[in-house]
Design an enzyme around this catalytic site. Structure first.
Site, PDB file in Angstrom:
ATOM      1  N   HIS A 338       0.818  -1.214   0.000  1.00 44.20           N
ATOM      2  CA  HIS A 338       0.000   0.000   0.000  1.00 44.20           C
ATOM      3  C   HIS A 338       0.856   1.269   0.000  1.00 44.20           C
ATOM      4  CE1 HIS A 338      -3.455  -2.567   0.884  1.00 44.20           C
ATOM      5  NE2 HIS A 338      -4.236  -1.515   0.779  1.00 44.20           N
ATOM      6  N   GLU A 363      -1.674 -16.942  24.053  1.00 50.95           N
ATOM      7  CA  GLU A 363      -2.077 -18.366  24.021  1.00 50.95           C
ATOM      8  C   GLU A 363      -0.867 -19.274  23.791  1.00 50.95           C
ATOM      9  OE1 GLU A 363      -5.841 -19.600  22.833  1.00 50.95           O
ATOM     10  OE2 GLU A 363      -6.792 -17.717  23.418  1.00 50.95           O
TER      11      GLU A 363
HETATM   12  P1  FAD Z   1       7.686 -14.709  29.108  1.00 50.89           P
HETATM   13  O1  FAD Z   1       7.215 -16.062  29.495  1.00 50.89           O
HETATM   14  O2  FAD Z   1       8.399 -13.896  30.138  1.00 50.89           O
HETATM   15  O3  FAD Z   1       8.588 -14.835  27.821  1.00 50.89           O
HETATM   16  C1  FAD Z   1       9.491 -13.806  27.368  1.00 50.89           C
HETATM   17  C2  FAD Z   1      10.173 -14.299  26.092  1.00 50.89           C
HETATM   18  O4  FAD Z   1      10.958 -15.480  26.397  1.00 50.89           O
HETATM   19  C3  FAD Z   1       9.174 -14.718  25.008  1.00 50.89           C
HETATM   20  O5  FAD Z   1       9.673 -14.392  23.737  1.00 50.89           O
HETATM   21  C4  FAD Z   1       9.110 -16.231  25.167  1.00 50.89           C
HETATM   22  O6  FAD Z   1       8.718 -16.895  23.984  1.00 50.89           O
HETATM   23  C5  FAD Z   1      10.562 -16.526  25.522  1.00 50.89           C
HETATM   24  N1  FAD Z   1      10.657 -17.814  26.228  1.00 50.89           N
HETATM   25  C6  FAD Z   1      10.181 -18.138  27.460  1.00 50.89           C
HETATM   26  N2  FAD Z   1      10.474 -19.409  27.757  1.00 50.89           N
HETATM   27  C7  FAD Z   1      11.145 -19.927  26.700  1.00 50.89           C
HETATM   28  C8  FAD Z   1      11.717 -21.207  26.394  1.00 50.89           C
HETATM   29  N3  FAD Z   1      11.637 -22.239  27.252  1.00 50.89           N
HETATM   30  N4  FAD Z   1      12.344 -21.358  25.207  1.00 50.89           N
HETATM   31  C9  FAD Z   1      12.393 -20.333  24.310  1.00 50.89           C
HETATM   32  N5  FAD Z   1      11.890 -19.096  24.546  1.00 50.89           N
HETATM   33  C10 FAD Z   1      11.259 -18.908  25.715  1.00 50.89           C
HETATM   34  N6  FAD Z   1      -2.999 -14.741  29.526  1.00 50.89           N
HETATM   35  C11 FAD Z   1      -4.079 -15.327  30.115  1.00 50.89           C
HETATM   36  O7  FAD Z   1      -3.935 -16.197  30.967  1.00 50.89           O
HETATM   37  N7  FAD Z   1      -5.337 -14.945  29.773  1.00 50.89           N
HETATM   38  C12 FAD Z   1      -5.578 -14.002  28.844  1.00 50.89           C
HETATM   39  O8  FAD Z   1      -6.738 -13.697  28.555  1.00 50.89           O
HETATM   40  C13 FAD Z   1      -4.464 -13.378  28.201  1.00 50.89           C
HETATM   41  N8  FAD Z   1      -4.665 -12.396  27.272  1.00 50.89           N
HETATM   42  C14 FAD Z   1      -3.586 -11.705  26.789  1.00 50.89           C
HETATM   43  C15 FAD Z   1      -3.812 -10.572  25.993  1.00 50.89           C
HETATM   44  C16 FAD Z   1      -2.737  -9.819  25.548  1.00 50.89           C
HETATM   45  C17 FAD Z   1      -2.998  -8.590  24.728  1.00 50.89           C
HETATM   46  C18 FAD Z   1      -1.413 -10.204  25.887  1.00 50.89           C
HETATM   47  C19 FAD Z   1      -0.237  -9.392  25.426  1.00 50.89           C
HETATM   48  C20 FAD Z   1      -1.193 -11.323  26.660  1.00 50.89           C
HETATM   49  C21 FAD Z   1      -2.265 -12.076  27.132  1.00 50.89           C
HETATM   50  N9  FAD Z   1      -2.096 -13.182  27.985  1.00 50.89           N
HETATM   51  C22 FAD Z   1      -3.162 -13.784  28.581  1.00 50.89           C
HETATM   52  C23 FAD Z   1      -0.756 -13.544  28.413  1.00 50.89           C
HETATM   53  C24 FAD Z   1       0.065 -14.304  27.369  1.00 50.89           C
HETATM   54  O9  FAD Z   1      -0.389 -15.611  27.256  1.00 50.89           O
HETATM   55  C25 FAD Z   1       1.532 -14.244  27.816  1.00 50.89           C
HETATM   56  O10 FAD Z   1       1.974 -12.921  27.595  1.00 50.89           O
HETATM   57  C26 FAD Z   1       2.398 -15.238  27.086  1.00 50.89           C
HETATM   58  O11 FAD Z   1       2.033 -16.564  27.418  1.00 50.89           O
HETATM   59  C27 FAD Z   1       3.890 -15.026  27.377  1.00 50.89           C
HETATM   60  O12 FAD Z   1       4.147 -14.903  28.739  1.00 50.89           O
HETATM   61  P2  FAD Z   1       5.033 -13.644  29.254  1.00 50.89           P
HETATM   62  O13 FAD Z   1       4.434 -12.426  28.684  1.00 50.89           O
HETATM   63  O14 FAD Z   1       5.153 -13.760  30.718  1.00 50.89           O
HETATM   64  O15 FAD Z   1       6.444 -13.842  28.557  1.00 50.89           O
HETATM   65  N1  2MC Z   2      -2.631 -30.482  25.779  1.00 47.37           N
HETATM   66  C1  2MC Z   2      -2.921 -31.424  26.698  1.00 47.37           C
HETATM   67  N2  2MC Z   2      -2.137 -31.677  27.750  1.00 47.37           N
HETATM   68  C2  2MC Z   2      -1.018 -30.929  27.871  1.00 47.37           C
HETATM   69  C3  2MC Z   2      -0.657 -29.928  26.959  1.00 47.37           C
HETATM   70  C4  2MC Z   2      -1.526 -29.713  25.869  1.00 47.37           C
HETATM   71  N3  2MC Z   2      -1.279 -28.773  24.956  1.00 47.37           N
HETATM   72  N4  2MC Z   2       0.505 -29.350  27.358  1.00 47.37           N
HETATM   73  C5  2MC Z   2       0.868 -29.982  28.476  1.00 47.37           C
HETATM   74  N5  2MC Z   2      -0.054 -30.936  28.792  1.00 47.37           N
HETATM   75  C6  2MC Z   2      -0.036 -31.871  29.916  1.00 47.37           C
HETATM   76  C7  2MC Z   2       1.166 -32.817  29.793  1.00 47.37           C
HETATM   77  O1  2MC Z   2       0.829 -33.932  28.995  1.00 47.37           O
HETATM   78  C8  2MC Z   2       1.424 -33.177  31.235  1.00 47.37           C
HETATM   79  O2  2MC Z   2       0.471 -34.132  31.616  1.00 47.37           O
HETATM   80  P1  2MC Z   2       0.896 -35.393  32.529  1.00 47.37           P
HETATM   81  O3  2MC Z   2       1.332 -34.776  33.836  1.00 47.37           O
HETATM   82  O4  2MC Z   2      -0.354 -36.192  32.623  1.00 47.37           O
HETATM   83  O5  2MC Z   2       2.036 -36.050  31.817  1.00 47.37           O
HETATM   84  C9  2MC Z   2       1.088 -31.886  31.976  1.00 47.37           C
HETATM   85  O6  2MC Z   2       0.210 -31.147  31.125  1.00 47.37           O
HETATM   86  C10 2MC Z   2       2.315 -31.051  32.276  1.00 47.37           C
HETATM   87  O7  2MC Z   2       2.936 -30.766  31.046  1.00 47.37           O
HETATM   88  P2  2MC Z   2       4.494 -30.585  30.889  1.00 47.37           P
HETATM   89  O8  2MC Z   2       5.184 -31.627  31.683  1.00 47.37           O
HETATM   90  O9  2MC Z   2       4.792 -30.481  29.437  1.00 47.37           O
HETATM   91  O10 2MC Z   2       4.689 -29.162  31.626  1.00 47.37           O
HETATM   92  P3  2MC Z   2       5.852 -28.098  31.439  1.00 47.37           P
HETATM   93  O11 2MC Z   2       5.745 -27.231  32.625  1.00 47.37           O
HETATM   94  O12 2MC Z   2       7.133 -28.758  31.141  1.00 47.37           O
HETATM   95  O13 2MC Z   2       5.495 -27.280  30.088  1.00 47.37           O
HETATM   96  C11 2MC Z   2       4.172 -25.892  28.617  1.00 47.37           C
HETATM   97  C12 2MC Z   2       4.250 -26.953  29.718  1.00 47.37           C
HETATM   98  C13 2MC Z   2       5.427 -25.090  28.387  1.00 47.37           C
HETATM   99  C14 2MC Z   2       3.801 -26.616  27.334  1.00 47.37           C
HETATM  100  C15 2MC Z   2       3.031 -25.015  29.146  1.00 47.37           C
HETATM  101  O14 2MC Z   2       3.440 -24.373  30.345  1.00 47.37           O
HETATM  102  C16 2MC Z   2       2.569 -23.990  28.173  1.00 47.37           C
HETATM  103  O15 2MC Z   2       1.796 -24.295  27.276  1.00 47.37           O
HETATM  104  N6  2MC Z   2       3.020 -22.704  28.363  1.00 47.37           N
HETATM  105  C17 2MC Z   2       2.495 -21.602  27.635  1.00 47.37           C
HETATM  106  C18 2MC Z   2       1.448 -20.897  28.470  1.00 47.37           C
HETATM  107  C19 2MC Z   2       0.335 -20.371  27.645  1.00 47.37           C
HETATM  108  O16 2MC Z   2       0.018 -20.900  26.598  1.00 47.37           O
HETATM  109  N7  2MC Z   2      -0.318 -19.346  28.139  1.00 47.37           N
HETATM  110  C20 2MC Z   2      -1.449 -18.800  27.468  1.00 47.37           C
HETATM  111  C21 2MC Z   2      -2.291 -18.010  28.440  1.00 47.37           C
HETATM  112  S1  2MC Z   2      -3.923 -17.742  27.795  1.00 47.37           S
HETATM  113  C22 2MC Z   2      -3.817 -16.446  26.682  1.00 47.37           C
HETATM  114  O17 2MC Z   2      -2.766 -16.005  26.328  1.00 47.37           O
HETATM  115  C23 2MC Z   2      -5.064 -15.890  26.170  1.00 47.37           C
HETATM  116  C24 2MC Z   2      -5.063 -14.884  25.331  1.00 47.37           C
HETATM  117  C25 2MC Z   2      -6.356 -16.452  26.610  1.00 47.37           C
END
Ligand code: FAD
Ligand code: 2MC
Length: 380
Positions: A338, A363
């Site tokens: 654009h 997520e």
């Molecule tokens: P951190 O975990 O501190 O991570 C910082 C950086 O390190 C990231 O780049 C991450 O990928 C990296 N990192 C961390 N661990 C590893 C690893 N093992 N290996 C490689 N890289 C790694 N959460 C909810 O529960 N409910 C909600 O409704 C919700 N809504 C949201 C809406 C918005 C607009 C935003 C910004 C966030 C929302 N979240 C919600 C939270 C969101 O899920 C988290 O921000 C996200 O999961 C990352 O967690 P953190 O921000 O603490 O980053």
């Molecule tokens: N589906 C089903 N089961 C799952 C799963 C999945 N996607 N991920 C993990 N589990 C189960 C896993 O099988 C294990 O079960 P069991 O004890 O029976 O063996 C248990 O959960 C524990 O899992 P791990 O041993 O893998 O746990 P660990 O702490 O090593 O890592 C990880 C888990 C990194 C996969 C998890 O912490 C994760 O998904 N982190 C990201 C957090 C996240 O997605 N946050 C989003 C917040 S919501 C949001 O952002 C919104 C906008 C709403």
């Protein structure tokens, strides 16, 4: 959306949802973004089409649609407004968790109002000190005289303050995932408070606030599922949620691609339409191809989730990573196509870029999606 792969019912679903998105979301999306307005009245209209209980079983008042249907719905909604579609995806994730893991009393109490979107829902996993490492959460739920007392802070909660129902993951046992339980918290429970609405890059048409739990006393019937099952419940909710967010990226990017086609057809430079410049045509072709690949991956993961495939969490993570990275890249390229107009708010492209950026973070960040995919590869 590849029409030939869709059933007649899915084609009708797409048509109805696109009509709603065009009539009720698209005309207002830029204003809602600018004014940081959460249009709850429009969400209730969406509920009139069944969009408040997409995955809730019909006997509980929902539509009982599959994940394969659901990703079509969220792609259509996001083509008009990724922010509103994203919130609807979260609301539906929570409604599904209550339908799937709740007991009869919980379902009967909560689902009719959630399906009608008379009440909205939020998902509370993240904390200030526990994001990606969700199993490190420290919000505590302590048993006390047949009740649970919850204390802690949930960070970045979408819909917070506006939602009535909160699924809150809290620690009832020892360290790690096995010590986590899920609870149903109500906005009106004494001790529930909210932080200020965060100022954000995108997703401005919905609030993001802390949820503060200050000794919130809940009766035993507010435990969702069994004690110690909260992490598994949270993760199973997120498998479907990640597909919803992936589909929202497809919808936003598809809209950016469509707008680019129209813009290049209209705009002339060097004595011809920009659409006739081969370099730009190749760029459009790549954008369309990459989106189609992402859509196929999302569909594959949705079908795996629908049939209860053990590989579904891995496929959902793969699809979320790829579709949200692709969606962002496509939207950013559309902005470039654009020229300077892409940078102006009124063209709507920069909003799509801003909205889609957070899909790579929430997520489960795309790094965490790679952690899940790599574990699937190495532990298979
Ligand atoms: P951190 O975990 O501190 O991570 C910082 C950086 O390190 C990231 O780049 C991450 O990928 C990296 N990192 C961390 N661990 C590893 C690893 N093992 N290996 C490689 N890289 C790694 N959460 C909810 O529960 N409910 C909600 O409704 C919700 N809504 C949201 C809406 C918005 C607009 C935003 C910004 C966030 C929302 N979240 C919600 C939270 C969101 O899920 C988290 O921000 C996200 O999961 C990352 O967690 P953190 O921000 O603490 O980053
Ligand atoms: N589906 C089903 N089961 C799952 C799963 C999945 N996607 N991920 C993990 N589990 C189960 C896993 O099988 C294990 O079960 P069991 O004890 O029976 O063996 C248990 O959960 C524990 O899992 P791990 O041993 O893998 O746990 P660990 O702490 O090593 O890592 C990880 C888990 C990194 C996969 C998890 O912490 C994760 O998904 N982190 C990201 C957090 C996240 O997605 N946050 C989003 C917040 S919501 C949001 O952002 C919104 C906008 C709403």
């Amino acid at each position: 959306m590849t029409g030939t792969l869709l059933t007649d019912d899915q084609k009708a679903l797409v048509e109805t949802t696109l009509d709603f998105a065009r009539d009720h979301l698209a005309p207002n999306a830029l204003d809602w973004d600018r004014d940081k307005h959460f249009p709850v009245d429009v969400l209730r209209k969406a509920a009139g089409l069944g969009l408040g209980g997409v995955y809730v079983r019909e006997e509980a008042g929902g539509c009982g649609l599959s994940r394969a249907d659901g990703v079509l719905v969220f792609e259509c909604l996001a083509s008009a407004c990724p922010s509103i579609a994203g919130y609807l995806s979260i609301h539906n994730m929570v409604a599904w968790m209550i339908d799937h893991y709740g007991d009869d009393a919980q379902r009967e109490r909560l689902l009719p109002r959630l399906c009608a979107m008379d009440d909205l829902a939020s998902y509370c996993l993240t904390e200030p000190g526990a994001g990606s490492d969700a199993a490190a959460l420290t919000t505590r739920a302590v048993p006390d005289g047949g009740h649970w007392v919850l204390t802690g802070v949930k960070q970045f909660i979408s819909g917070a303050g506006a939602s009535q129902t909160y699924v809150v993951m809290a620690r009832t046992g020892g360290d790690g995932p096995g010590g986590v339980s899920a609870f149903l918290v109500d906005r009106d429970d004494p001790g529930v408070g909210f932080g200020p609405d965060e100022r954000k890059m995108g997703w401005n048409a919905q609030p993001t606030r802390q949820v503060v739990l200050d000794a919130v006393r809940l009766p035993a019937g507010r435990l969702l599922g069994r004690e110690g099952d909260g992490f598994r419940i949270a993760m199973n909710g997120l498998n479907g949620g990640r597909l919803g967010i992936a589909a929202c990226s497809l919808g936003g990017a598809r809209s950016a691609l469509d707008r680019s086609l129209a813009h290049l057809a209209d705009r002339e430079a060097f004595g011809r339409r920009l659409l006739d410049a081969e370099a730009l045509r190749f760029r459009l072709a790549d954008m369309a191809t990459e989106l189609a690949a992402a859509r196929a991956l999302v569909r594959q993961a949705a079908e795996a989730l629908d049939r209860g495939d053990a590989q579904a969490p891995y496929l959902c993570a793969m699809a979320k990573r790829f579709a949200t990275d692709t969606g962002y890249t496509v939207a950013d390229r559309a902005l470039q196509l654009h020229g300077g107009y892409g940078y102006l708010s009124e063209y709507g492209i920069e909003k799509i870029v801003r909205d889609l950026r957070v899909h790579q973070i929430l997520e489960g960040t795309n790094e965490i999606m790679r952690v899940i995919v790599a574990r699937g590869l190495t532990e298979a």
